[in-house]
Design an enzyme around this catalytic site. Structure first.
Site, PDB file in Angstrom:
ATOM      1  N   LYS A 174     -49.395  35.082 -11.271  1.00 13.31           N
ATOM      2  CA  LYS A 174     -48.320  35.175 -10.191  1.00 13.31           C
ATOM      3  C   LYS A 174     -48.267  34.205  -9.033  1.00 13.31           C
ATOM      4  O   LYS A 174     -49.521  33.487  -9.443  1.00 13.31           O
ATOM      5  CB  LYS A 174     -48.938  36.556  -9.223  1.00 13.31           C
ATOM      6  CG  LYS A 174     -48.523  36.564  -7.889  1.00 13.31           C
ATOM      7  CD  LYS A 174     -49.097  37.716  -6.769  1.00 13.31           C
ATOM      8  CE  LYS A 174     -48.940  38.565  -5.956  1.00 13.31           C
ATOM      9  NZ  LYS A 174     -50.046  39.078  -4.995  1.00 13.31           N
ATOM     10  N   SER A 198     -47.320  42.755  -3.093  1.00 10.50           N
ATOM     11  CA  SER A 198     -46.340  41.483  -3.386  1.00 10.50           C
ATOM     12  C   SER A 198     -46.762  40.942  -5.072  1.00 10.50           C
ATOM     13  O   SER A 198     -45.956  40.282  -5.054  1.00 10.50           O
ATOM     14  CB  SER A 198     -47.498  40.837  -2.317  1.00 10.50           C
ATOM     15  OG  SER A 198     -48.838  40.653  -3.419  1.00 10.50           O
ATOM     16  N   SER A 210     -51.116  45.811  -3.202  1.00 10.33           N
ATOM     17  CA  SER A 210     -49.893  44.594  -3.990  1.00 10.33           C
ATOM     18  C   SER A 210     -50.230  45.169  -5.498  1.00 10.33           C
ATOM     19  O   SER A 210     -50.042  43.795  -6.005  1.00 10.33           O
ATOM     20  CB  SER A 210     -50.322  43.672  -3.681  1.00 10.33           C
ATOM     21  OG  SER A 210     -49.829  42.749  -2.538  1.00 10.33           O
TER      22      SER A 210
END
Length: 558
Positions: free
Chosen positions: A196, A268, A292
């Site tokens: 990420k 996310s 997330s």
């Protein structure tokens, strides 16, 4: 005094003529003039339009304060935040070099190179590791294969921010040389992965998915990048995240789920879940503060592990909430997640992240555990409710019963976890203080009431006293959770229930695993939770379920 008086209503109390008066009920509405007066007290300068957007948030915060004030807090209850006086130098000096013993993995499956190379896209980490170990394929070949898929399908999924192609090919060639020379590092050696893009990597941008930071370069490798490199991993891509770790909209687009590219991947950890689900990478690293990892794993139909708070170092990662942020793997199976977690924790605590210093033991595989002897709870009240994925969840419980797992109905603590959510937003507002005060938050893509710019502005009005009181109630919640889970090895809950907020506050590990599909053909998950620092048993239970079902083997057709 009259000018300041309205500001003090934000906390549901007032000061008059030098005396403190607690209001039995808070005023009904926070108006723009009240908020304007409050910002004078705090030295802020938001416009009336921005203050108007904060009003409902401020009312919600005040309702949370009133809820928390109903809890009895003896003086003996401390906040669930620990002050550590040791400087980094001293923390590093006190760390003994750990002799990691992660236990044993199950015997590796006999794996052959498929006749159709495209099938490699959906091989597990373990299978790819075996192909590399037995020299049926080279890491360089595998790396080029996944780089090609990332390039091809990112045009539909919008899951990549930066390809690290030069680095990846260099690492792959090094892995091939080492494996050929008999210097095998383990099951991740030569296996590609992504992170990420809130984790830093030397030589590449770290954008945090957000317009104000899209050209940011941090001259360090995040701890997860370092540790996976030590395990022989090959970093292929920095993947999308919703701006500053919220949602699936980033500065370039909206990340999509490969099961339906008209729909978002959720977030996310948007790109991490989307890329793994689409067979663009075998595994990726995500983060969770309040859903997330669990949420995008559900939208994309993959297995996502949120480890115990403090288990994985966050050094080199964007901070959103210091007391809630957690990093973990997203992969195809629970076994893959365990392999990655073992690598992330093999070096032990990291002095750069004090939370790791609190972890009492090293991660160990527990796949040899007899699941029939595990005592597993299920949140009966949640399963009894009517909700969209109830049939799939009930079928999951039946599978576990047929496997001989003892399922025990349990209740969760009565404290409403939602009343403590402003702990996250207060810490987030502090983490992005300069962004808010500089006005650069206006550059962000989303500007609605629920987006970070407005949330950060609203959180500037949270009193320090209320933040600390919430952390004290959080201490009570942690104690009650410990009592409720006494005697259990793990428990199960629907993926989206009050349990999600609760366990992110208490730090419990969780793994979301695919367990079916909706009528529209979109994947669903159920969540298994473990005791603190007991990811081994948790993943053993999840593996047993996955071995008995085929949902983890399903994949979308792009």
């Amino acid at each position: 005094m009259k000018k300041i008086f309205p500001a003090l209503l934000l906390g549901g109390a007032c000061f008059a003529a030098g005396a403190f008066v607690a209001r039995p009920t808070a005023p009904d509405e926070i108006t723009v003039p009240i908020a304007r007066a409050a910002q004078q007290l705090f030295g802020l300068s938001f416009t009336d339009a921005q203050l108007d957007s904060t009003r409902r948030n401020l009312t919600g915060y005040r309702d949370s304060y009133e809820t928390l004030r109903k809890k009895s807090l003896p003086n003996s209850v401390a906040p669930s935040v620990v002050f550590d006086p040791r400087p980094l130098r001293m923390r590093q000096a006190m760390l003994a070099t750990p002799k990691a013993n992660a236990g044993k993995l199950p015997q590796a499956p006999k794996t052959k190179l498929p006749a159709n190379r495209n099938d490699l896209a959906f091989y597990t980490v373990r299978q790819l590791g075996e192909l590399l170990r037995t020299k049926q394929i080279s890491s360089e070949e595998l790396t080029k294969f996944f780089l090609a898929r990332l390039t091809k399908y990112d045009t539909q999924l919008h899951c990549v921010i930066t390809l690290t192609e030069e680095l990846a090919l260099r690492q792959a060639r090094q892995a091939d040389q080492e494996i050929k020379a008999g210097k095998y590092r383990g099951p991740l050696h030569g296996v590609p992965f992504g992170v990420k893009d809130l984790f830093s990597a030397k030589g590449y941008k770290t954008t945090w998915g957000s317009v104000p930071y899209k050209d940011q370069t941090l001259d360090e490798d995040a701890a997860v990048v370092e540790r996976l490199r030590e395990a022989g991993g090959v970093l292929l891509a920095k993947l999308t995240l919703g701006e500053l770790a919220q949602g699936d909209v980033w500065f370039g687009e909206k990340t999509r789920t490969p099961w339906d590219v008209t729909k978002g991947s959720s977030g996310s950890s948007a790109g991490s879940a989307s890329a793994v689900a689409a067979g663009l990478l075998p595994y990726a690293i995500g983060t969770e503060t309040l859903g997330s990892i669990i949420s995008p794993s559900t939208a994309c139909g993959v297995t996502g592990l949120r480890p115990t708070y403090g288990r994985v170092s966050r050094a080199g990662a964007m901070a959103l909430s210091w007391t809630m942020d957690k990093a973990g793997p997203i992969a195809r199976t629970a076994e893959d997640c365990a392999i990655v977690l073992a690598a992330l924790t093999a070096a032990g605590p990291d002095a750069r992240d004090p939370a790791t210093m609190l972890v009492p033991n090293s991660f160990r595989y527990a796949f040899d555990a007899n699941i029939k002897k595990l005592r597993v709870g299920y949140v009966k009240a949640s399963f009894d409710q009517e909700y969209a994925t109830k049939a799939n969840d009930q079928a999951t419980l039946e599978v576990l019963r047929k496997l001989g797992v003892e399922l025990v109905p349990i209740e969760l603590p009565a404290i409403a976890p939602g009343s403590m959510r402003f702990v996250l937003t207060a810490e987030g507002a502090a983490a992005f203080d300069e962004l808010t005060r500089s006005g650069r938050d206006a550059q962000m893509v989303l500007q609605n009431r629920f987006a970070w710019p407005n949330t950060f502005r609203s959180s500037r009005f949270i009193p320090a006293v209320e933040y600390l009181q919430a952390q004290r109630v959080r201490s009570l919640l942690i104690e009650q959770m410990d009592t409720q889970l006494k005697g259990l090895d793990a428990y199960i809950a629907p993926s989206f229930s009050a349990n999600l907020t609760l366990t992110n506050l208490t730090g419990q590990p969780a793994v979301a695993i695919p367990n079916g599909f909706t009528a529209a053909g979109l994947p669903t998950t159920i969540t298994f939770m473990g005791q603190l620092y007991e990811e081994g048993k948790l993943l053993a239970l999840a593996k047993a379920y996955q071995d008995a079902t085929e949902f983890d083997e399903k994949h979308p057709n792009l």
